[in-house]
Write a protein that holds these residues in place. Structure first.
Motif, PDB file in Angstrom:
ATOM      1  N   TYR A   9       2.335   6.873  -6.652  1.00 50.77           N
ATOM      2  CA  TYR A   9       1.417   7.773  -7.148  1.00 50.77           C
ATOM      3  C   TYR A   9       1.742   9.061  -6.797  1.00 50.77           C
ATOM      4  CZ  TYR A   9      -3.093  10.238  -7.470  1.00 50.77           C
ATOM      5  OH  TYR A   9      -4.018  11.009  -7.623  1.00 50.77           O
ATOM      6  N   ILE A  17       0.847  -1.189  -0.151  1.00 49.91           N
ATOM      7  CA  ILE A  17      -0.131  -0.029   0.013  1.00 49.91           C
ATOM      8  C   ILE A  17       0.748   1.326   0.122  1.00 49.91           C
ATOM      9  CG2 ILE A  17      -1.722   1.237   1.381  1.00 49.91           C
ATOM     10  CD1 ILE A  17      -2.945  -1.260   2.428  1.00 49.91           C
ATOM     11  N   SER A  18       1.784   1.164   0.857  1.00 52.10           N
ATOM     12  CA  SER A  18       2.644   2.437   0.919  1.00 52.10           C
ATOM     13  C   SER A  18       3.697   2.545  -0.337  1.00 52.10           C
ATOM     14  CB  SER A  18       3.516   2.288   2.053  1.00 52.10           C
ATOM     15  OG  SER A  18       3.047   1.925   3.407  1.00 52.10           O
ATOM     16  N   SER A  49       1.317   3.895  -3.011  1.00 53.20           N
ATOM     17  CA  SER A  49       0.845   5.514  -2.817  1.00 53.20           C
ATOM     18  C   SER A  49       2.059   6.284  -3.015  1.00 53.20           C
ATOM     19  CB  SER A  49       0.417   5.388  -1.126  1.00 53.20           C
ATOM     20  OG  SER A  49      -0.753   4.527  -0.897  1.00 53.20           O
TER      21      SER A  49
END
Length: 370
Positions: free
Chosen positions: A28, A21-22, A25
Motif C-alpha cells: 500500500y 501485515i507488513s 502495508s
C-alpha cells in the motif's frame, strides 16, 4: 505437545501475521508513493509550463522581439533533456521552436509522431493537442520503433503568440526513481521484519520460560502433595482394614477404658441405644448435634461435640473441625483442597464439605498414622 513444538508454532504464527501485515502495508505504501510521484510530476509540469509561458508573455509585452524571446528560452534549456524533466516550445503547427537538443529545432510534429492521452483519458495525436492551442496535460507515447520513452507532458499556450510551451517528464526516469524507492522500501521492510521477528522470538522465549518455571514449580508442589496424599490414603486404608479385621479391638483396656461403647439417643418417644462403631460421623447443625449411622439413619443427641470427642474412642473418631467428628471407617478418601487444606470424602455422604484446615493437617496425619 512438546515445548519446542509449542515455541515453534507460536513463533511461526506470530511471524506469519507480522509478515502479512507488513507485506500489505508495504504494498500500500509503495503503490501510494508511486501514485504520488506521478501526480506530483503532472502538477509540477503544469506549474512549470504555466510559469514559463507567463514569463514569455511578460517578455513579449515588454516589447522584446519573438526571435530574442525564443533565443533566450533556447539558451536557458540547452542540454537539460538529460534530466528527468525538461522544457521545450512548439508553435501551433507542431514545429519545434526550442528544444534542449538544438538538432531537433525546426522538427515538425505530425500525426504519426506520438499519441497523447490526457488526464481525462481522452486520446489523440500530439500534433492535434498543439494545434488546439489549449492547456492540456497527460501522457505522450511514441511508436515502438522510436527510441524515445513515454513522457508526461503539460502544454500551455503563450498569449500574444502561436507558441505552446511544453513541460516534459521522462516516464522511464520516473519509473527508475520509483524502482529506487521500491528497493529502499524493500530494504527497510526486510530489516524491520527481521527486527520484529527477532524481538518476537525473544519475547516468546522469555514469556514461555517464565511460564514454564512457574508451571514447573506448581507441578513439583502438586507432585509432592499427590505423593503425600497417596501415602495418607494408604495409611487410611491400612488403618480401616485393621479395624475391620480385628473383631475384638475393644478388648484393649488401655485404649477403651475411658471411651463409651454405646450412646443413647431418642427418636420421638423411642429410646435408641447405638454402638459407637455404628456411627459414621457426628455433626452440628443449627446448634443441634446429630449423629449419622453407616446404615443412613440420623438422630439428634443431647451432647455437645466437645463432650462427644472426649467420650468416644479417639483412635476411631477425630474432631475434623467445629462442625464434624468423623469415624475413620467412614472416610472414603482424602483429597487436596485449595492451599494446604484437606477434604474428606465420606461414605455415607455428608451435605456439607468436611475440610481439615492447614493448622490441623499435621495433627490429622499423625492421627491417621497411629
Amino acid at each position: 505437545m512438546k515445548k519446542i513444538n509449542l515455541y515453534t508454532i507460536t513463533f511461526f504464527a506470530v511471524s506469519i501475521v507480522i509478515l502479512l501485515i507488513s507485506f500489505f502495508s508495504f504494498r500500500y505504501l509503495y503503490s501510494s508513493s508511486k501514485n504520488d510521484i506521478f501526480n506530483n510530476k503532472i502538477e509540477a509540469g503544469k506549474r512549470e509550463s504555466r510559469e514559463i509561458g507567463k514569463l514569455l508573455e511578460l517578455q513579449l509585452k515588454q516589447g522584446l522581439s519573438k526571435d530574442i524571446v525564443i533565443q533566450n528560452l533556447q539558451s536557458s534549456i540547452v542540454n537539460t533533456d538529460t534530466q528527468s524533466g525538461f522544457i521545450c516550445m512548439y508553435n501551433k503547427n507542431g514545429i519545434e521552436l526550442c528544444h534542449p537538443n538544438p538538432a531537433l529545432i525546426g522538427h515538425k510534429i505530425d500525426k504519426s509522431n506520438s499519441q497523447f492521452t490526457s488526464d481525462t483519458k481522452n486520446q489523440s495525436d500530439f500534433s492535434t493537442i498543439l494545434n488546439s492551442g489549449q492547456i492540456n496535460a497527460g501522457v505522450r507515447s511514441f511508436p515502438k520503433n522510436s527510441n524515445r520513452s513515454s513522457e508526461i507532458v503539460s502544454v500551455y499556450p503563450v498569449a500574444g503568440s502561436d507558441w505552446m510551451v511544453a513541460s516534459h517528464a521522462n516516464i522511464n526516469s520516473i519509473e527508475q526513481q520509483v524502482t529506487d524507492l521500491y528497493q529502499k522500501f524493500l530494504l527497510v521492510f526486510i530489516i524491520t521484519s527481521l527486527v520484529i521477528l527477532i524481538t518476537c522470538f525473544t519475547l516468546i522465549r522469555w514469556i514461555y520460560k517464565k511460564y514454564e518455571t512457574q508451571k514447573n514449580q506448581e507441578i513439583n508442589t502438586l507432585n509432592i502433595e499427590v505423593n503425600n496424599l497417596t501415602i495418607l490414603n494408604k495409611q487410611l486404608t491400612t488403618l480401616q482394614e485393621k479395624f475391620h479385621e480385628t473383631t475384638n479391638f475393644r478388648s484393649n483396656e488401655d485404649t477403651f477404658e475411658n471411651s463409651r461403647k454405646r450412646l443413647i439417643t431418642y427418636h420421638k418417644d423411642e429410646l435408641i441405644s447405638l454402638e459407637t462403631s455404628e456411627i459414621a460421623y457426628f455433626f452440628l447443625e443449627n446448634n443441634i448435634v446429630y449423629l449419622h449411622t453407616f446404615m443412613g439413619s440420623q438422630y439428634s443427641i443431647n451432647s455437645s461435640l466437645d463432650d462427644l470427642i472426649k467420650a468416644v474412642d479417639n483412635k476411631m473418631f477425630y474432631r475434623a473441625n467445629r462442625q464434624f467428628i468423623v469415624n475413620i471407617k467412614a472416610i472414603d478418601s482424602i483429597l487436596v483442597y485449595g492451599k494446604n487444606q484437606l477434604k474428606l470424602v465420606m461414605k455415607p455422604e455428608t451435605n456439607d464439605t468436611i475440610l481439615i484446615s492447614k493448622n490441623k493437617v499435621a495433627e490429622f496425619k499423625k492421627w491417621i498414622e497411629q
